[in-house]
Scaffold this motif. Structure first.
Motif, PDB file in Angstrom:
ATOM      1  N   THR A   1       0.851  -1.184   0.000  1.00  0.00           N
ATOM      2  CA  THR A   1       0.000   0.000   0.000  1.00  0.00           C
ATOM      3  C   THR A   1       0.884   1.230   0.000  1.00  0.00           C
ATOM      4  OG1 THR A   1      -1.656  -1.202   1.264  1.00  0.00           O
ATOM      5  CG2 THR A   1      -1.876   1.177   1.195  1.00  0.00           C
ATOM      6  N   LEU A   2       0.607   2.147  -0.936  1.00  0.00           N
ATOM      7  CA  LEU A   2       1.405   3.374  -1.044  1.00  0.00           C
ATOM      8  C   LEU A   2       0.485   4.579  -0.950  1.00  0.00           C
ATOM      9  CD1 LEU A   2       3.400   2.427  -4.288  1.00  0.00           C
ATOM     10  CD2 LEU A   2       4.259   2.261  -1.945  1.00  0.00           C
ATOM     11  N   LEU A   3       0.861   5.540  -0.121  1.00  0.00           N
ATOM     12  CA  LEU A   3       0.183   6.831  -0.116  1.00  0.00           C
ATOM     13  C   LEU A   3       1.176   7.827  -0.673  1.00  0.00           C
ATOM     14  CD1 LEU A   3      -2.048   8.904   0.795  1.00  0.00           C
ATOM     15  CD2 LEU A   3      -0.835   9.014   2.974  1.00  0.00           C
ATOM     16  N   TYR A   4       0.796   8.528  -1.736  1.00  0.00           N
ATOM     17  CA  TYR A   4       1.748   9.462  -2.327  1.00  0.00           C
ATOM     18  C   TYR A   4       1.062  10.688  -2.904  1.00  0.00           C
ATOM     19  CZ  TYR A   4       0.438   7.396  -6.842  1.00  0.00           C
ATOM     20  OH  TYR A   4      -0.249   6.964  -7.952  1.00  0.00           O
ATOM     21  N   ASN A   5       1.862  11.730  -3.058  1.00  0.00           N
ATOM     22  CA  ASN A   5       1.372  12.964  -3.666  1.00  0.00           C
ATOM     23  C   ASN A   5       1.642  12.888  -5.169  1.00  0.00           C
ATOM     24  OD1 ASN A   5       1.122  15.556  -4.691  1.00  0.00           O
ATOM     25  ND2 ASN A   5       1.739  16.493  -2.750  1.00  0.00           N
ATOM     26  N   HIS A   6       0.605  12.890  -5.968  1.00  0.00           N
ATOM     27  CA  HIS A   6       0.814  12.669  -7.409  1.00  0.00           C
ATOM     28  C   HIS A   6       1.399  13.898  -8.124  1.00  0.00           C
ATOM     29  CE1 HIS A   6      -3.385  13.971  -9.159  1.00  0.00           C
ATOM     30  NE2 HIS A   6      -2.760  14.947  -8.564  1.00  0.00           N
ATOM     31  N   ASP A   7       1.550  15.017  -7.383  1.00  0.00           N
ATOM     32  CA  ASP A   7       2.208  16.194  -7.957  1.00  0.00           C
ATOM     33  C   ASP A   7       3.729  16.025  -7.998  1.00  0.00           C
ATOM     34  OD1 ASP A   7      -0.282  17.506  -8.124  1.00  0.00           O
ATOM     35  OD2 ASP A   7      -0.101  18.117  -6.022  1.00  0.00           O
ATOM     36  N   THR A   8       4.258  15.068  -7.223  1.00  0.00           N
ATOM     37  CA  THR A   8       5.704  14.840  -7.223  1.00  0.00           C
ATOM     38  C   THR A   8       6.142  14.407  -8.620  1.00  0.00           C
ATOM     39  OG1 THR A   8       5.566  14.105  -4.930  1.00  0.00           O
ATOM     40  CG2 THR A   8       7.597  13.584  -6.113  1.00  0.00           C
ATOM     41  N   LYS A   9       7.202  15.056  -9.079  1.00  0.00           N
ATOM     42  CA  LYS A   9       7.650  14.862 -10.459  1.00  0.00           C
ATOM     43  C   LYS A   9       7.837  13.388 -10.840  1.00  0.00           C
ATOM     44  CE  LYS A   9      10.942  16.801 -13.675  1.00  0.00           C
ATOM     45  NZ  LYS A   9      12.373  16.857 -13.847  1.00  0.00           N
ATOM     46  N   ARG A  10       7.164  12.960 -11.866  1.00  0.00           N
ATOM     47  CA  ARG A  10       7.281  11.632 -12.481  1.00  0.00           C
ATOM     48  C   ARG A  10       6.944  10.467 -11.557  1.00  0.00           C
ATOM     49  NH1 ARG A  10      11.936   9.721 -14.381  1.00  0.00           N
ATOM     50  NH2 ARG A  10      10.787   8.369 -15.774  1.00  0.00           N
ATOM     51  N   ILE A  11       6.317  10.729 -10.394  1.00  0.00           N
ATOM     52  CA  ILE A  11       6.109   9.606  -9.461  1.00  0.00           C
ATOM     53  C   ILE A  11       5.135   8.565 -10.019  1.00  0.00           C
ATOM     54  CG2 ILE A  11       4.320  10.764  -8.047  1.00  0.00           C
ATOM     55  CD1 ILE A  11       5.706   9.188  -5.658  1.00  0.00           C
ATOM     56  N   THR A  12       4.059   9.035 -10.655  1.00  0.00           N
ATOM     57  CA  THR A  12       3.068   8.095 -11.195  1.00  0.00           C
ATOM     58  C   THR A  12       3.722   7.190 -12.243  1.00  0.00           C
ATOM     59  OG1 THR A  12       1.423   9.809 -10.821  1.00  0.00           O
ATOM     60  CG2 THR A  12       0.745   7.960 -12.166  1.00  0.00           C
ATOM     61  N   GLU A  13       4.563   7.818 -13.079  1.00  0.00           N
ATOM     62  CA  GLU A  13       5.279   7.086 -14.121  1.00  0.00           C
ATOM     63  C   GLU A  13       6.237   6.045 -13.512  1.00  0.00           C
ATOM     64  OE1 GLU A  13       6.959  10.052 -16.674  1.00  0.00           O
ATOM     65  OE2 GLU A  13       8.163   8.538 -17.711  1.00  0.00           O
ATOM     66  N   LYS A  14       6.955   6.463 -12.461  1.00  0.00           N
ATOM     67  CA  LYS A  14       7.920   5.550 -11.838  1.00  0.00           C
ATOM     68  C   LYS A  14       7.214   4.352 -11.205  1.00  0.00           C
ATOM     69  CE  LYS A  14      11.383   9.081 -10.754  1.00  0.00           C
ATOM     70  NZ  LYS A  14      11.841   9.963  -9.662  1.00  0.00           N
ATOM     71  N   ILE A  15       6.084   4.608 -10.550  1.00  0.00           N
ATOM     72  CA  ILE A  15       5.334   3.509  -9.925  1.00  0.00           C
ATOM     73  C   ILE A  15       4.850   2.539 -11.002  1.00  0.00           C
ATOM     74  CG2 ILE A  15       3.182   2.947  -8.687  1.00  0.00           C
ATOM     75  CD1 ILE A  15       3.664   5.502  -7.005  1.00  0.00           C
ATOM     76  N   THR A  16       4.376   3.080 -12.106  1.00  0.00           N
ATOM     77  CA  THR A  16       3.909   2.232 -13.209  1.00  0.00           C
ATOM     78  C   THR A  16       5.067   1.461 -13.845  1.00  0.00           C
ATOM     79  OG1 THR A  16       2.171   3.846 -13.618  1.00  0.00           O
ATOM     80  CG2 THR A  16       2.539   2.217 -15.343  1.00  0.00           C
ATOM     81  N   ASP A  17       6.204   2.130 -14.046  1.00  0.00           N
ATOM     82  CA  ASP A  17       7.382   1.476 -14.645  1.00  0.00           C
ATOM     83  C   ASP A  17       7.811   0.248 -13.840  1.00  0.00           C
ATOM     84  OD1 ASP A  17       7.582   3.189 -16.727  1.00  0.00           O
ATOM     85  OD2 ASP A  17       9.275   4.358 -15.943  1.00  0.00           O
ATOM     86  N   ILE A  18       7.892   0.409 -12.519  1.00  0.00           N
ATOM     87  CA  ILE A  18       8.321  -0.708 -11.662  1.00  0.00           C
ATOM     88  C   ILE A  18       7.351  -1.876 -11.807  1.00  0.00           C
ATOM     89  CG2 ILE A  18       8.651  -1.454  -9.247  1.00  0.00           C
ATOM     90  CD1 ILE A  18       9.725   1.414  -8.685  1.00  0.00           C
ATOM     91  N   GLN A  19       6.054  -1.555 -11.871  1.00  0.00           N
ATOM     92  CA  GLN A  19       5.070  -2.635 -11.982  1.00  0.00           C
ATOM     93  C   GLN A  19       5.160  -3.356 -13.334  1.00  0.00           C
ATOM     94  OE1 GLN A  19       1.104  -1.922 -10.125  1.00  0.00           O
ATOM     95  NE2 GLN A  19       1.900   0.168  -9.921  1.00  0.00           N
ATOM     96  N   HIS A  20       5.450  -2.608 -14.417  1.00  0.00           N
ATOM     97  CA  HIS A  20       5.617  -3.260 -15.718  1.00  0.00           C
ATOM     98  C   HIS A  20       6.859  -4.144 -15.716  1.00  0.00           C
ATOM     99  CE1 HIS A  20       2.488  -1.739 -18.407  1.00  0.00           C
ATOM    100  NE2 HIS A  20       2.476  -0.675 -17.609  1.00  0.00           N
ATOM    101  N   GLU A  21       7.917  -3.632 -15.109  1.00  0.00           N
ATOM    102  CA  GLU A  21       9.169  -4.379 -15.051  1.00  0.00           C
ATOM    103  C   GLU A  21       8.990  -5.674 -14.259  1.00  0.00           C
ATOM    104  OE1 GLU A  21      13.402  -3.740 -12.922  1.00  0.00           O
ATOM    105  OE2 GLU A  21      12.430  -1.896 -13.598  1.00  0.00           O
ATOM    106  N   MET A  22       8.170  -5.626 -13.214  1.00  0.00           N
ATOM    107  CA  MET A  22       7.967  -6.772 -12.317  1.00  0.00           C
ATOM    108  C   MET A  22       6.647  -7.475 -12.634  1.00  0.00           C
ATOM    109  SD  MET A  22      10.513  -6.935 -10.408  1.00  0.00           S
ATOM    110  CE  MET A  22      11.971  -5.987 -10.632  1.00  0.00           C
ATOM    111  N   SER A  23       6.191  -7.395 -13.889  1.00  0.00           N
ATOM    112  CA  SER A  23       4.837  -7.861 -14.202  1.00  0.00           C
ATOM    113  C   SER A  23       4.600  -9.334 -13.875  1.00  0.00           C
ATOM    114  CB  SER A  23       4.499  -7.570 -15.661  1.00  0.00           C
ATOM    115  OG  SER A  23       5.423  -8.235 -16.480  1.00  0.00           O
ATOM    116  N   LYS A  24       5.678 -10.138 -13.840  1.00  0.00           N
ATOM    117  CA  LYS A  24       5.443 -11.553 -13.488  1.00  0.00           C
ATOM    118  C   LYS A  24       5.053 -11.711 -12.008  1.00  0.00           C
ATOM    119  CE  LYS A  24      10.173 -13.281 -12.519  1.00  0.00           C
ATOM    120  NZ  LYS A  24      10.080 -13.469 -11.078  1.00  0.00           N
TER     121      LYS A  24
END
Ligand code: NI
Length: 135
Positions: free
Chosen positions: A56-79
């Motif tokens: 569970t993550l609570l984050y401020n989506h105004d932080t630069k590129r955070i949404t993208e980084k969270i999505t990137d990690i999930q794609h990388e770890m998709s298995k």
């Protein structure tokens, strides 16, 4: 066995306040519980059985590129990623709950990467169950 421990006075004060709140009768019992939990957590890490957990993550989506980084990690770890739930809490804050499966140390690695991202205000991994191949 009796042991003596050196501890910073501020840390001890906070420890005493917390164990009072938790209704511990003395420090020794609280200390033994802490040591036991610490050891159990370490044992978890060496398990070779797959488990299912939630980050569970609570984050401020105004932080630069955070949404993208969270999505990137999930794609990388998709298995390892089972599914994701996103909650838009208010104008700035989001909660993301990510269900993951894998070995305990894999879950810890993935959640550490997510939780340590700049902009994450709070994060926690809960390991919920052991995957059972017999069923
Ligand atoms: Ni959102």
């Amino acid at each position: 066995m009796r042991i003596s421990v050196t501890i910073d006075s501020d840390l001890l004060k906070r420890f005493d306040q917390t164990i009072n709140k938790k209704k511990y009768e003395n420090r020794s019992k609280a200390f033994r519980d802490l040591v036991t939990n610490f050891l159990i957590e370490e044992e978890w890490q060496s398990l070779t059985t797959k488990v299912i957990g939630f980050v569970t993550l609570l984050y401020n989506h105004d932080t630069k590129r955070i949404t993208e980084k969270i999505t990137d990690i999930q794609h990388e770890m998709s298995k390892n990623i089972i599914s994701t739930m996103h909650i838009h809490v208010d104008r700035h804050n989001c909660v993301e709950m990510i269900a993951i499966r894998g070995l305990p140390h894999e879950l810890t690695q993935i959640s550490d990467r997510l939780i340590s991202l700049k902009g994450v205000k709070h994060g926690k991994l809960v390991i919920s169950s052991i995957e059972n191949d017999r069923d």
